[in-house]
Design a protein around this motif. Sequence first.
Motif, PDB file in Angstrom:
ATOM      1  N   SER A  87    -122.419  20.951 -48.888  1.00  0.00           N
ATOM      2  CA  SER A  87    -123.782  20.919 -48.393  1.00  0.00           C
ATOM      3  C   SER A  87    -124.251  19.487 -48.160  1.00  0.00           C
ATOM      4  CB  SER A  87    -124.686  21.637 -49.404  1.00  0.00           C
ATOM      5  OG  SER A  87    -125.988  21.694 -48.925  1.00  0.00           O
ATOM      6  N   HIS A  88    -123.921  18.587 -49.118  1.00  0.00           N
ATOM      7  CA  HIS A  88    -124.291  17.173 -48.941  1.00  0.00           C
ATOM      8  C   HIS A  88    -123.631  16.605 -47.706  1.00  0.00           C
ATOM      9  CE1 HIS A  88    -126.446  16.850 -52.593  1.00  0.00           C
ATOM     10  NE2 HIS A  88    -125.418  17.005 -53.380  1.00  0.00           N
ATOM     11  N   GLY A 107    -125.234  18.074 -44.424  1.00  0.00           N
ATOM     12  CA  GLY A 107    -126.558  17.534 -44.180  1.00  0.00           C
ATOM     13  C   GLY A 107    -127.334  18.417 -43.222  1.00  0.00           C
ATOM     14  N   THR A 108    -127.905  17.788 -42.185  1.00  0.00           N
ATOM     15  CA  THR A 108    -128.700  18.542 -41.232  1.00  0.00           C
ATOM     16  C   THR A 108    -127.965  18.746 -39.914  1.00  0.00           C
ATOM     17  OG1 THR A 108    -129.677  16.458 -40.589  1.00  0.00           O
ATOM     18  CG2 THR A 108    -130.947  17.810 -42.116  1.00  0.00           C
ATOM     19  N   SER A 109    -126.689  18.330 -39.833  1.00  0.00           N
ATOM     20  CA  SER A 109    -126.000  18.493 -38.533  1.00  0.00           C
ATOM     21  C   SER A 109    -125.603  19.942 -38.329  1.00  0.00           C
ATOM     22  CB  SER A 109    -124.742  17.663 -38.417  1.00  0.00           C
ATOM     23  OG  SER A 109    -124.677  16.688 -39.365  1.00  0.00           O
ATOM     24  N   LEU A 110    -125.267  20.216 -37.064  1.00  0.00           N
ATOM     25  CA  LEU A 110    -124.878  21.570 -36.703  1.00  0.00           C
ATOM     26  C   LEU A 110    -123.467  21.867 -37.206  1.00  0.00           C
ATOM     27  CD1 LEU A 110    -126.354  23.696 -35.179  1.00  0.00           C
ATOM     28  CD2 LEU A 110    -125.277  22.939 -33.087  1.00  0.00           C
ATOM     29  N   ASN A 129    -121.472  17.536 -32.688  1.00  0.00           N
ATOM     30  CA  ASN A 129    -122.034  18.743 -32.106  1.00  0.00           C
ATOM     31  C   ASN A 129    -121.002  19.745 -31.665  1.00  0.00           C
ATOM     32  OD1 ASN A 129    -124.668  18.009 -32.399  1.00  0.00           O
ATOM     33  ND2 ASN A 129    -124.631  16.757 -30.551  1.00  0.00           N
ATOM     34  N   HIS A 141    -129.231  26.313 -47.984  1.00  0.00           N
ATOM     35  CA  HIS A 141    -129.626  26.893 -46.704  1.00  0.00           C
ATOM     36  C   HIS A 141    -128.834  26.338 -45.532  1.00  0.00           C
ATOM     37  CE1 HIS A 141    -132.803  29.005 -48.652  1.00  0.00           C
ATOM     38  NE2 HIS A 141    -133.273  27.886 -49.185  1.00  0.00           N
ATOM     39  N   ASN A 142    -128.425  25.068 -45.612  1.00  0.00           N
ATOM     40  CA  ASN A 142    -127.728  24.542 -44.437  1.00  0.00           C
ATOM     41  C   ASN A 142    -126.359  25.194 -44.271  1.00  0.00           C
ATOM     42  OD1 ASN A 142    -126.612  23.175 -46.616  1.00  0.00           O
ATOM     43  ND2 ASN A 142    -126.587  21.164 -45.649  1.00  0.00           N
ATOM     44  N   HIS A 171    -127.007  28.644 -42.743  1.00  0.00           N
ATOM     45  CA  HIS A 171    -127.345  28.477 -41.330  1.00  0.00           C
ATOM     46  C   HIS A 171    -126.101  28.164 -40.515  1.00  0.00           C
ATOM     47  CE1 HIS A 171    -129.904  27.563 -37.962  1.00  0.00           C
ATOM     48  NE2 HIS A 171    -129.342  26.393 -37.818  1.00  0.00           N
ATOM     49  N   THR A 222    -124.902  30.324 -37.375  1.00  0.00           N
ATOM     50  CA  THR A 222    -124.798  29.695 -36.052  1.00  0.00           C
ATOM     51  C   THR A 222    -123.455  30.008 -35.421  1.00  0.00           C
ATOM     52  OG1 THR A 222    -126.072  27.850 -36.939  1.00  0.00           O
ATOM     53  CG2 THR A 222    -125.032  27.518 -34.816  1.00  0.00           C
TER      54      THR A 222
END
Lengths: 311, 207
Positions: free
Chosen positions: A181-182, A185-188, A193, A227-228, A231, A235
């Motif tokens: 998770s670390h 991060g917030t990338s897809l 990408n 959550h990431n 997600h 996705t």
Amino acid sequence: MAASMELLCWGGDWDLPSVHTESLIVLAYAKFAGAKLTVKPVDWTWRTITAVIPQLNYECSSVTEPTQILNFLRKNRFNADYELSAKQGADTMAYIALLEEKLQPALLHTFWVDAENYSSLTKPWFAAHSPFPLGFFVPGRLAGAALSRILLTKAEAPLHSITEVEGKIYSDAKECLNLLSHRLGTSLYFFGNAPTSLDAFVFGYLAPLHKASLPSGQLQQHLKQLHNLCHFCSTILQNYFTEAGSGRPHSNQDAVDANLQKLTQLVNKESNLIEKMDDNLRSSPQHRLNRAHRPAPKPSFQTAGRNSTPA
Amino acid sequence: MSLAAEAFVSQIAGKVPFIHVGNQVVSELGPIVQFTKAKGHSLSDGLDDVQRAEMKAYMELVNNMLLTAELYIQWCDDTTASEITRQRYSSPYSWPLNHILAYQKQWEVRRKMNAIGWAGKGLEQVYEDVSQCCQALSQRLGTQPFFFNKQPTELDALVFGHLFTILTTRLTTDELSERIKSCSNLLSFCRRIEQTYFEEDKDKGRL
């Protein structure tokens, strides 16, 4: 590439294309790299006990094990890691090793060794998806293999038993999930990408844990808090596994276009009906007293003309 | 500690290496690192979360590839096992314990290789895997003195331990050490750590 590649794997359920981690890894990588595979589920065939799954058959040769299959696909120019730098390639190897060492034992335990999960979910599923007499053997064999793998790699068998290493396995797995998770991060995806082989491996390991309805799932609850990662799984499922057989987001667009066409046809038909009614209303007051039946041919004449236009 | 006493304690503790502090015995790298961390000495405090994730991942890569390859070459390759490993493993014990323990260990290692799918690999494939692992480590190290920043971490200790053992142990062929020597930055990494941290101990007669 004239001859097609055939993949033997376990079938799908729980919104996933396959319930088997290693099959999922290969399926995901094939979608990412654009390789067209003929997917042959081994469910309800004798291959459930004779074949090593997953297995890629191409021309006369066959390849097993996800790492070997991915290498084979790369050699045949289906390379999802083309854009990665050498250091990112090294990181991929390291993270895959982390998954195999820290996460896999706990996943095997959750699905195959934990009594509640095994008896209520895993065993019935695999027994139901094997042909008649094999349903008694296949789940037991897979469970035995899972247990011995855990004991041989994590415990000093035969000194320790499974209960003594359970705690350590689960704490290692939770730590591994936190590390992933670390890193995500917030990338897809893990590297930019576009998804790569590391994304395929992580998806293969996490998706069954995310989607299966496990009665006793402490690891699943831990995953749901990250959550990431949830997600990330959703996705990939949405973008690459929406309709059976199609792997691109464009398929959504095609479906929308088809729906739009149908809607237009319906609207046209309705407007035709409204015009017919209009004509009826216009024509009927003039001929109300004299010609009660004559309006009939007129609208049919006009509707015949109008029906030809949308056709 | 004499060799026999060490062997005895290692059988009790289960694994070498171990440290003996007061009346506690802690064995294996992971627990020893946690023990020293609890005492207030930690090497990886300066790392952020992503770096710590990378460090753990690389440590697992070393365990997964190098350690398994070492075990394979020592115990599953028949020439090495019969000429070198079994004799070395059974040297502290007297007959018949030396034979029994050596064969038991070999059987255990072979079972483990079967479980993780390494039994079908040939020696060449194992050497190839070691090369790939070394290249990955070499890429990660680059031109830096240590793997993370300018300070050594647990990963440096682990990598040094494995590479030094491979480079200095005499086996039937030099193939494995040659593969490592082909990554020049790993070789200089090992030399540098040996000189910096172990040179002064040589005077005390250890190592």
